[in-house]
Design an enzyme around this catalytic site. Structure first.
Site, PDB file in Angstrom:
ATOM      1  N   ARG A 271     112.828  63.650  56.648  1.00  0.00           N
ATOM      2  CA  ARG A 271     113.196  62.616  57.617  1.00  0.00           C
ATOM      3  C   ARG A 271     113.339  61.273  56.897  1.00  0.00           C
ATOM      4  O   ARG A 271     114.450  60.778  56.716  1.00  0.00           O
ATOM      5  CB  ARG A 271     112.118  62.572  58.729  1.00  0.00           C
ATOM      6  CG  ARG A 271     112.531  61.875  60.011  1.00  0.00           C
ATOM      7  CD  ARG A 271     112.270  60.398  60.032  1.00  0.00           C
ATOM      8  NE  ARG A 271     110.867  60.052  59.809  1.00  0.00           N
ATOM      9  CZ  ARG A 271     110.485  58.831  59.504  1.00  0.00           C
ATOM     10  NH1 ARG A 271     111.371  57.853  59.379  1.00  0.00           N
ATOM     11  NH2 ARG A 271     109.204  58.568  59.275  1.00  0.00           N
ATOM     12  N   ASP A 272     112.240  60.708  56.401  1.00  0.00           N
ATOM     13  CA  ASP A 272     112.312  59.405  55.737  1.00  0.00           C
ATOM     14  C   ASP A 272     113.063  59.529  54.404  1.00  0.00           C
ATOM     15  O   ASP A 272     113.803  58.627  54.006  1.00  0.00           O
ATOM     16  CB  ASP A 272     110.900  58.862  55.486  1.00  0.00           C
ATOM     17  CG  ASP A 272     110.824  57.340  55.603  1.00  0.00           C
ATOM     18  OD1 ASP A 272     111.839  56.716  55.957  1.00  0.00           O
ATOM     19  OD2 ASP A 272     109.748  56.773  55.345  1.00  0.00           O
TER      20      ASP A 272
ATOM     21  N   HIS B  49     116.951  58.934  53.996  1.00  0.00           N
ATOM     22  CA  HIS B  49     117.548  57.614  53.765  1.00  0.00           C
ATOM     23  C   HIS B  49     118.148  57.523  52.364  1.00  0.00           C
ATOM     24  O   HIS B  49     119.152  56.847  52.143  1.00  0.00           O
ATOM     25  CB  HIS B  49     116.475  56.508  53.867  1.00  0.00           C
ATOM     26  CG  HIS B  49     116.108  56.133  55.266  1.00  0.00           C
ATOM     27  ND1 HIS B  49     116.977  55.495  56.112  1.00  0.00           N
ATOM     28  CD2 HIS B  49     114.962  56.285  55.970  1.00  0.00           C
ATOM     29  CE1 HIS B  49     116.377  55.262  57.279  1.00  0.00           C
ATOM     30  NE2 HIS B  49     115.146  55.736  57.218  1.00  0.00           N
TER      31      HIS B  49
ATOM     32  N   SER C 266     106.210  49.463  56.384  1.00  0.00           N
ATOM     33  CA  SER C 266     107.638  49.805  56.247  1.00  0.00           C
ATOM     34  C   SER C 266     108.304  49.086  55.087  1.00  0.00           C
ATOM     35  O   SER C 266     109.296  49.567  54.543  1.00  0.00           O
ATOM     36  CB  SER C 266     108.382  49.459  57.535  1.00  0.00           C
ATOM     37  OG  SER C 266     107.703  49.972  58.651  1.00  0.00           O
TER      38      SER C 266
ATOM     39  N   HIS D 187     101.099  54.996  56.636  1.00  0.00           N
ATOM     40  CA  HIS D 187     102.373  55.424  56.043  1.00  0.00           C
ATOM     41  C   HIS D 187     102.806  54.336  55.071  1.00  0.00           C
ATOM     42  O   HIS D 187     103.052  53.203  55.470  1.00  0.00           O
ATOM     43  CB  HIS D 187     103.396  55.604  57.178  1.00  0.00           C
ATOM     44  CG  HIS D 187     104.805  55.881  56.735  1.00  0.00           C
ATOM     45  ND1 HIS D 187     105.389  57.124  56.889  1.00  0.00           N
ATOM     46  CD2 HIS D 187     105.755  55.093  56.187  1.00  0.00           C
ATOM     47  CE1 HIS D 187     106.642  57.078  56.445  1.00  0.00           C
ATOM     48  NE2 HIS D 187     106.897  55.852  56.018  1.00  0.00           N
TER      49      HIS D 187
ATOM     50  N   HIS E 105     104.902  52.554  51.615  1.00  0.00           N
ATOM     51  CA  HIS E 105     106.091  52.486  50.750  1.00  0.00           C
ATOM     52  C   HIS E 105     105.672  51.862  49.419  1.00  0.00           C
ATOM     53  O   HIS E 105     104.682  51.129  49.357  1.00  0.00           O
ATOM     54  CB  HIS E 105     107.231  51.727  51.427  1.00  0.00           C
ATOM     55  CG  HIS E 105     107.939  52.587  52.436  1.00  0.00           C
ATOM     56  ND1 HIS E 105     109.031  53.351  52.133  1.00  0.00           N
ATOM     57  CD2 HIS E 105     107.655  52.841  53.738  1.00  0.00           C
ATOM     58  CE1 HIS E 105     109.408  54.031  53.211  1.00  0.00           C
ATOM     59  NE2 HIS E 105     108.590  53.748  54.196  1.00  0.00           N
TER      60      HIS E 105
END
Lengths: 335, 335
Positions: A12-13, A16, A166, A193, A195
Site C-alpha cells: 500500500r504505502d 507510492h 507522515s 508509523h 518515515h
C-alpha cells in the site's frame, strides 16, 4: 515479553514509490513472502488508501477490489488490512471492501480532523470487523491535541490509534513524548508509523514501543516514497533482539526480503538531500516525487519548494499547491 | 550550545565500498565539497588505514602518500586525518605521512589491545600533531574493559578516544551506557563511529552526543562497506536541529551530497539481509563483500557464514578465516 503487532503496508504505502504500478504477479509474490514469515496484517490498496486511484492522486494498475480479491485468495494466515481516508473512500467503497474479505480497517484523518472518522469506524465495528484510527501528519498538532483527537477515535469504537510521522520529522524524544501521552490517556493500544527522512525510522519505532506502543508499521527494505518507511525486516530483527515478541520468523523474513528486493522494488529507498529537507520542513513524504519532478522541469531548487510547502502547511490531497509554489519560485527567479 | 567535532572518513572508510578504487579526480572533487561545507577533518588513506594497501586487504588505486599530497594541495580549511593501525602502518609510514602534512592521526587497535597504540600516539604527540585513540569492534569487550583500554590511550597522550561500532551491532541504549562510562572516567573527549547494519547509525550517533561524546564520524550518503556508516549530511542536519554546534553549512553539505552521489558513489548503501545478519552476529562490516562473494561462489548461505564468523569472534585482518568457514560449510552441506 511484551508483544508488538506488526502491520505491513509494503503493497500500500510502498506503491507510492512505483506510482501505484505494482502488478498482480508482483503483489501475489510479496503476499506469499509476508504470509510465510508470519506477518500478521498485510495492507493492500492504493497508496493513498481505498478509493484514491484517480488522475490527481495517480491511477493504480490494479484496482482496490482486485487487490483485495487477490489478497483473499493468496493469504493463508495474515489478515487483510486497508487504509481508508473518509472523503477519499465512501461508505459504499468500504462496504464493498468488507464484502470482499477485509479484516482490518485503518480509518485515517489529518491529525486534527478525527471527527471525519466517526461514521467509518462505527460502520466497520457494526460489521464485526477490526477498526483502528490513524492520525496522519501527527507532527502538525501539539501533544494535547493529539490526545484529544485520539480519544475521539476511541469513543467511536476504534480498537487502537496509530500515530503517523507522515513527513519523517520526528526524533526519538518526539515519539517518546507523544506515545507516552497517548498510552496514558487511552484504554486502547497505541501504534506508530514511521518515515525515514532523518534516518530515524527504525529507531523511532523502537522508541515508540519502549514508550508503550504495541502496534508498528514497516515495509520490506523500507519500500515507500522518498526516504521510505521503517525497514520491516530490520525492525523485526531489532525487536526480536530486544525481546519484544512479534511472532514473525526473522530468518524467513530476511530471506523473503532478498526475494522482494528482486521482484517488487525497482530501487531500494535511500535518504537523498531532498528527503532530508522534506523531513526538516515537515512536508508529506508522498510529495517527494512530484516536487523533484516539477523542480527539475521548471529548474527551481527542490529545497526552496519544500521549505515553502512547509511554511504553507500543505497536507495530502493538496497536490495542486506544489505546482503553484513551483511556478511562483520559477517566476520569482526568472528576473 | 554543545559543540560536536565532525570527522569525515568518506574517502577512507567509504573506499571499502569500491574496493579502494577511488580515482584522484573523484577524491579531489569530494575534498572540495567537504571543504566548502566546512567539514573540520577529512580522513584519507586506504580503507583499513595507512599502509594497508596489499593483496590481502585490497590494493588502493591511489597510494596513501599520493592521497595525502592531494589532500594537502586541495583542502583549504579542513584538517587532514588518517587512520593508523600499528602493525599495519609502521612508524616509518607514519613519519612520512606527517611529513606530507597530516594534522590528525587516529591510532586504532582492537578494543582490547590499546597497548599497541602507545608508540604511535607518543610519536604523533612528540611531532606536535593531534593524536586520538580508536577502539575498534568495541562491542567485543565489556564496558569496564573499554574504560581501562581508553584510559591507557589517555595515558599515552591521546587527545580523545573514539569508540567504533565496527559491526553495526549497537542500539542506542548500548551506546549510551558505553559513552557515559567513558565520559565519566576520562579527562579527554569521547567520540563515536557508527555503522548502519541495524538501521541505527544516525540514532546511535545522536545517543552518543546526548551521553557526553563530542566527536562523531559520518560519511556522505553513508558511503561505506555493507550497510554503510552514519550518513553525514543527515547526521549534521539532525545535530543542527537538536541545537548541537557543528559549524558545518547544512545546505552546502546537502547540495554537496547530491554531487558526491553522482561522482564518487557507485551505489548508495542500503541495508540488505546480509547486513542485518552481520550486525546481529557482530561481525566486521568490511567482511560483507568477501562473505557475499565467497558464499555465492561456493553456494552456501551467507547467513550461516556470518553466524559462524560471529561465533569465532573474527576481527579485521583475519580474512583467511572467511574462506575457511565457507569451505567448511560447503563441505558439510555437500553430503
Amino acid at each position: 515479553m511484551s508483544a508488538v503487532l506488526i502491520s505491513d503496508p509494503t503493497l500500500r504505502d510502498g506503491s507510492h514509490a512505483v506510482r501505484h504500478q505494482l502488478t498482480e504477479e508482483q503483489m501475489r509474490g510479496y503476499m506469499l513472502i509476508a504470509d510465510a514469515a508470519g506477518i500478521p496484517i498485510v495492507e493492500v490498496g492504493h497508496g493513498n488508501g481505498l478509493g484514491a486511484s484517480s488522475l490527481q492522486l495517480g491511477e493504480s494498475l490494479v484496482s482496490d477490489p482486485d487487490m483485495i480479491r487477490l489478497a483473499a485468495a493468496t493469504l493463508r494466515r495474515a489478515k487483510i488490512g486497508i487504509h481508508v481516508i473518509p472523503g477519499v473512500a465512501t461508505l459504499h467503497d468500504l462496504k464493498s471492501a468488507l464484502d470482499l474479505g477485509v479484516h482490518v480497517v485503518r480509518v485515517a484523518s489529518h491529525c486534527t480532523e478525527a471527527d471525519i472518522t466517526k461514521k467509518h469506524i462505527e460502520y466497520v465495528r457494526s460489521m464485526g470487523r477490526e477498526a483502528y484510527g490513524v492520525l496522519m501528519m501527527s507532527h502538525m498538532a501539539p501533544v494535547e491535541a493529539l490526545v484529544q483527537e485520539a480519544a475521539k477515535m476511541q469513543s467511536y469504537g476504534a480498537q487502537g490509534v496509530i500515530l503517523m510521522d507522515s513527513a519523517g520529522v520526528y526524533l526519538p524524544r518526539d515519539v517518546t513524548e507523544r506515545v507516552r501521552a497517548l498510552a496514558a490517556a487511552l484504554e486502547i493500544p497505541v501504534g506508530f508509523h514511521a518515515h525515514n527522512n532523518l534516518g530515524h525510522a527504525v529507531a523511532n519505532s523502537v522508541a515508540a514501543v519502549d514508550a508503550g506502543a504495541s502496534i508498528l508499521d514497516g515495509t520490506i527494505r523500507g519500500f515507500g516514497a522518498g526516504a521510505g518507511n521503517a525497514q520491516l525486516e530490520v525492525l523485526v530483527a531489532v525487536l526480536d533482539k530486544l525481546g519484544y515478541a512479534t511472532h514473525i520468523d526473522v530468518e524467513k523474513l530476511l530471506d523473503g526480503a532478498n526475494l522482494a528486493e528482486q521482484t517488487i522494488i525497482a530501487k531500494v529507498p535511500t535518504i537523498n538531500s531532498t528527503s532530508v529537507v522534506s523531513g526538516l520542513a515537515g512536508v508529506f513524504s508522498g510529495f517527494a516525487q512530484p516536487v523533484e519532478r516539477l523542480s527539475r522541469k521548471y529548474n527551481v531548487s527542490p529545497h526552496r519548494v519544500f521549505l515553502e510547502l512547509g511554511r504553507r502547511k500543505i497536507v495530502a490531497g493538496q497536490e495542486d499547491i506544489i505546482i503553484e509554489v513551483v511556478h511562483e519560485i520559477a517566476a520569482s527567479t526568472a528576473h
